[in-house]
Design an enzyme around this catalytic site. Structure first.
Site, PDB file in Angstrom:
ATOM      1  CD  GLU A  65      -3.228   8.551  -4.389  1.00 31.24           C
ATOM      2  OE1 GLU A  65      -3.031   7.646  -3.841  1.00 31.24           O
ATOM      3  OE2 GLU A  65      -3.426   9.779  -3.985  1.00 31.24           O
ATOM      4  CG  ASP A 110      -1.889   0.840   1.174  1.00 34.63           C
ATOM      5  OD1 ASP A 110      -2.405   1.390   0.287  1.00 34.63           O
ATOM      6  OD2 ASP A 110      -2.594   1.178   2.257  1.00 34.63           O
TER       7      ASP A 110
HETATM    8  P1  13P Z   1      -9.442   4.020   5.855  1.00 33.56           P
HETATM    9  O1  13P Z   1      -8.391   4.636   6.703  1.00 33.56           O
HETATM   10  O2  13P Z   1     -10.641   4.783   5.578  1.00 33.56           O
HETATM   11  O3  13P Z   1      -9.468   2.512   6.284  1.00 33.56           O
HETATM   12  O4  13P Z   1      -8.443   3.746   4.502  1.00 33.56           O
HETATM   13  C1  13P Z   1      -7.465   2.876   4.252  1.00 33.56           C
HETATM   14  C2  13P Z   1      -6.661   3.073   3.134  1.00 33.56           C
HETATM   15  O5  13P Z   1      -6.921   3.675   2.156  1.00 33.56           O
HETATM   16  C3  13P Z   1      -5.585   2.451   2.853  1.00 33.56           C
HETATM   17  O6  13P Z   1      -4.581   2.657   1.841  1.00 33.56           O
END
Ligand code: 13P
Length: 342
Positions: free
Chosen positions: A142, A83
């Site tokens: 992104e 991520d």
């Molecule tokens: P939240 O904080 O809304 O759960 O989003 C998590 C996210 O987008 C991780 O990349």
């Protein structure tokens, strides 16, 4: 089954009109909660780790935990995703660790705070696509800049400033063409964390219209919604009932996400809701059983509380029931497919 390329999950989801939850992890209990939920609902699943999570858990622990997960649940297709990679090197190291997907977030400079120019974003994202596709690994990019800060990552934009950095559909189409990304994260007014909106969001602040417009221009683009926790009042209430102090706040309603799924959203990032569920469960044990000192006494209810949230999301996003239908495609096979396309 071994870990699968994330692209395979997204393609299947697009073909069958559903979305796949991507749940963040830092530790064993969170991985266990997700796998138990996927097993119970027969869901394919994306498990993701931020840079902060990788440094907290340490890559070697994380890798072996993920290997344990696929060994224990061979019938559940799992993609392991980096991520918010803040540089090509972060993505390359994730690939080396066995991640089957990575996000190159070139919407920010390498400091993971400063909004980056478009040309920089294209350059770093293309570099990661080039490297990853040779190895069969999926790439998420992104365009536009998300609000909020997650694990130290984010421009922290709010209000008018955040609205000025939303995704421009025309630029999104150009970005996909110029980089060859498999999935596209879009900025539509959501932000990471618990404090997204002061009221239930309307179309003024949560711009689902951007998603519909991108889908109209790019019907085959797999879109990703970040900051998609719903921040349910019940979970906040449990925390506050047992000594927490979380002010009134609103997240992204599940119905809005379902609308997004109808318009090409295939990956939905959820972290905060699970954090809230875990915290509430632990607080409850500490408040109601002050003599408890065995970590299992509070980690087990925490794990169960997270599993419940994940199951609910898997059902709501439509991924439930699809685990057995995902084609078995290895990273090597995927690399051959990318090479052919080129
Ligand atoms: P939240 O904080 O809304 O759960 O989003 C998590 C996210 O987008 C991780 O990349």
């Amino acid at each position: 089954m071994a870990l699968v390329p994330m692209r395979i999950l997204l393609d299947h989801a697009a073909e069958h009109g559903y979305g796949v939850g991507a749940f963040n992890v830092n530790n064993m209990e969170q991985i266990q909660a997700i796998m138990a939920a996927a097993d119970k609902t027969a869901s394919p699943v994306i498990i993701q780790a931020s840079r902060g999570a990788r440094s907290y858990a340490q890559d070697n622990y994380l890798r072996h935990l993920m290997l344990a997960a696929v060994e224990l649940y061979p019938h559940v297709p799992v993609a392991m995703h980096q991520d918010h990679g803040s540089s090509p090197d972060v993505c390359f190291s994730a690939i080396e660790q066995g991640f089957t997907s990575c996000m190159m977030d070139g919407s920010l400079l390498e400091d993971a705070k400063t909004p980056a120019p478009y040309s920089y974003n294209v350059e770093v994202t293309r570099k990661v696509v080039e490297h990853a596709h040779k190895r069969g690994v999926t790439v998420e990019g992104e365009i536009g800049t998300l609000g909020g800060i997650e694990d130290g990552h984010g421009a922290g934009l709010t209000g008018a400033e955040a609205m000025a950095h939303l995704t421009d559909p025309e630029q999104a189409a150009q970005f996909v063409a110029e980089t060859g990304v498999d999935a596209l994260a879009v900025a539509i007014g959501t932000s990471h964390g618990a404090y997204k909106f002061k009221h239930k969001p309307t179309g003024e602040v949560l711009k689902m219209s951007i998603i519909a417009e991108i889908h109209r221009r790019l019907p085959n683009c797999h879109m990703v919604m970040h900051g998609s926790s719903s921040v349910p009042k019940e979970l906040v209430d449990i925390i506050n009932q047992y000594g927490g102090q979380i002010p009134e706040t609103y997240g992204v309603p599940v119905e809005e996400i379902q609308e997004g799924i109808k318009n090409g959203v295939r990956k939905i990032n959820v972290d905060t809701d699970n954090r809230l569920a875990i915290t509430g469960a632990i607080r409850k044990v500490f408040a109601t059983k002050p003599g408890e000192f065995d970590p299992r006494g509070y980690m087990k209810p925490a794990r169960e509380a997270m599993q419940k949230v994940v199951e609910e999301r898997m059902i709501a996003f439509g991924q439930a029931g699809h685990a057995g239908q995902i084609p078995k495609v290895s990273l090597e096979e995927m690399a051959r497919r990318y090479a052919k396309l080129k």
